[in-house]
Design an enzyme around this catalytic site. Structure first.
Site, short mmCIF file in Angstrom:
data_model
loop_
_atom_site.label_atom_id
_atom_site.label_comp_id
_atom_site.label_asym_id
_atom_site.label_seq_id
_atom_site.Cartn_x
_atom_site.Cartn_y
_atom_site.Cartn_z
N ASP A 90 0.87 -1.19 0.00
CA ASP A 90 0.00 0.00 0.00
C ASP A 90 0.90 1.24 0.00
O ASP A 90 1.51 1.58 1.01
CB ASP A 90 -0.89 0.02 1.25
CG ASP A 90 -2.02 -1.01 1.19
OD1 ASP A 90 -1.93 -1.94 0.37
OD2 ASP A 90 -2.98 -0.88 1.97
N LYS A 153 -6.93 3.17 -2.90
CA LYS A 153 -7.30 3.19 -1.49
C LYS A 153 -7.56 4.62 -1.06
O LYS A 153 -6.88 5.55 -1.52
CB LYS A 153 -6.16 2.55 -0.70
CG LYS A 153 -6.29 2.56 0.81
CD LYS A 153 -5.09 1.84 1.44
CE LYS A 153 -5.04 2.01 2.94
NZ LYS A 153 -3.85 1.36 3.54
N LYS A 182 -10.03 -0.06 -1.98
CA LYS A 182 -9.89 -0.32 -0.55
C LYS A 182 -10.32 0.92 0.21
O LYS A 182 -9.76 2.00 0.03
CB LYS A 182 -8.44 -0.68 -0.20
CG LYS A 182 -8.23 -0.93 1.30
CD LYS A 182 -6.80 -1.35 1.61
CE LYS A 182 -6.53 -1.42 3.10
NZ LYS A 182 -5.12 -1.80 3.41
#
Length: 218
Positions: A90, A153, A182
């Site tokens: 991430d 995300k 996400k």
């Protein structure tokens, strides 16, 4: 009924994280059936050992939490985390260069996508939606898709605001179907999680996964 645990990446990213936190994190992931755990880079090796052969994705962060690191640093950090056993990365994208109107975010994310995909790993990109207008979120999604990332995300959890249903819907409308979403940042209740899933989230990043799943099972 949605099996909410299959969406949850249980997360510990606080500055004062210790080894016992990682042990508890992985234990809870095994007990409650979470899809993954997200840990600081320093704790990836330990988390990998704790997971063992369990079917749990090991996620860690790059350029966290502000994203203005050098691209070379992000690439190196990504390579090291993959070597240590991370399944998914991430990365906080270069919000600073995006705000400056530069093309650099796409170049950086394309490099990181290449590194991850060469090793059959997943790349998620943290936009930090709290600092973006709707039009900027749309543009950011286009950049991410063009750069070949796997997920987009919402948040680090360190900004003033986290995931919102409206932002998830907006992202889903402007991302191709092969790019997941996400939701993360401030997700503490079952109602929040289900709302975000309904809006289009494929993953839920939270430190409240246990409470969320317990609520779902009541």
């Amino acid at each position: 009924m949605i099996k909410v645990e299959k969406y949850i990446e249980q997360t510990v990213l606080k500055a004062q994280t210790v080894d016992a936190d990682i042990e508890t994190l992985v234990k809870e992931a095994k007990e409650y059936g979470f899809v993954g755990v997200c840990v600081p880079p320093f704790w990836v090796k330990k988390a990998k050992r704790e997971i063992g052969d369990a079917d749990i994705q090991l996620v860690s962060v790059v350029g966290f939490p502000l994203g203005y690191n050098l691209t070379e640093t992000k690439v190196f950090e990504t390579e090291q985390l993959i070597k240590m056993g991370a399944d998914e990365i991430d990365v906080v994208w270069s919000l600073t260069s995006f705000k400056a109107g530069m093309n650099w975010p796409k170049i950086e994310l394309a490099k990181l996508s290449q590194v991850c995909h060469e090793h059959e790993r997943i790349l998620k990109v943290i936009l930090e939606t709290a600092y973006l207008s709707d039009n900027e979120i749309i543009k950011a999604c286009e950049i991410c898709a063009d750069a070949g990332v796997d997920y987009v995300k919402t948040s680090t959890g360190f900004a003033p605001e986290g995931a919102k249903d409206h932002h998830i819907k907006l992202m889903r409308e402007h991302l191709p179907s092969n790019v997941g979403i996400k939701a993360s940042g401030g997700i503490k209740t079952l109602e929040q999680a289900l709302g975000l899933i309904s809006a289009g989230a494929d993953r839920i990043g939270t430190s409240s996964g246990v409470q969320i799943v317990r609520s779902a099972r009541e």
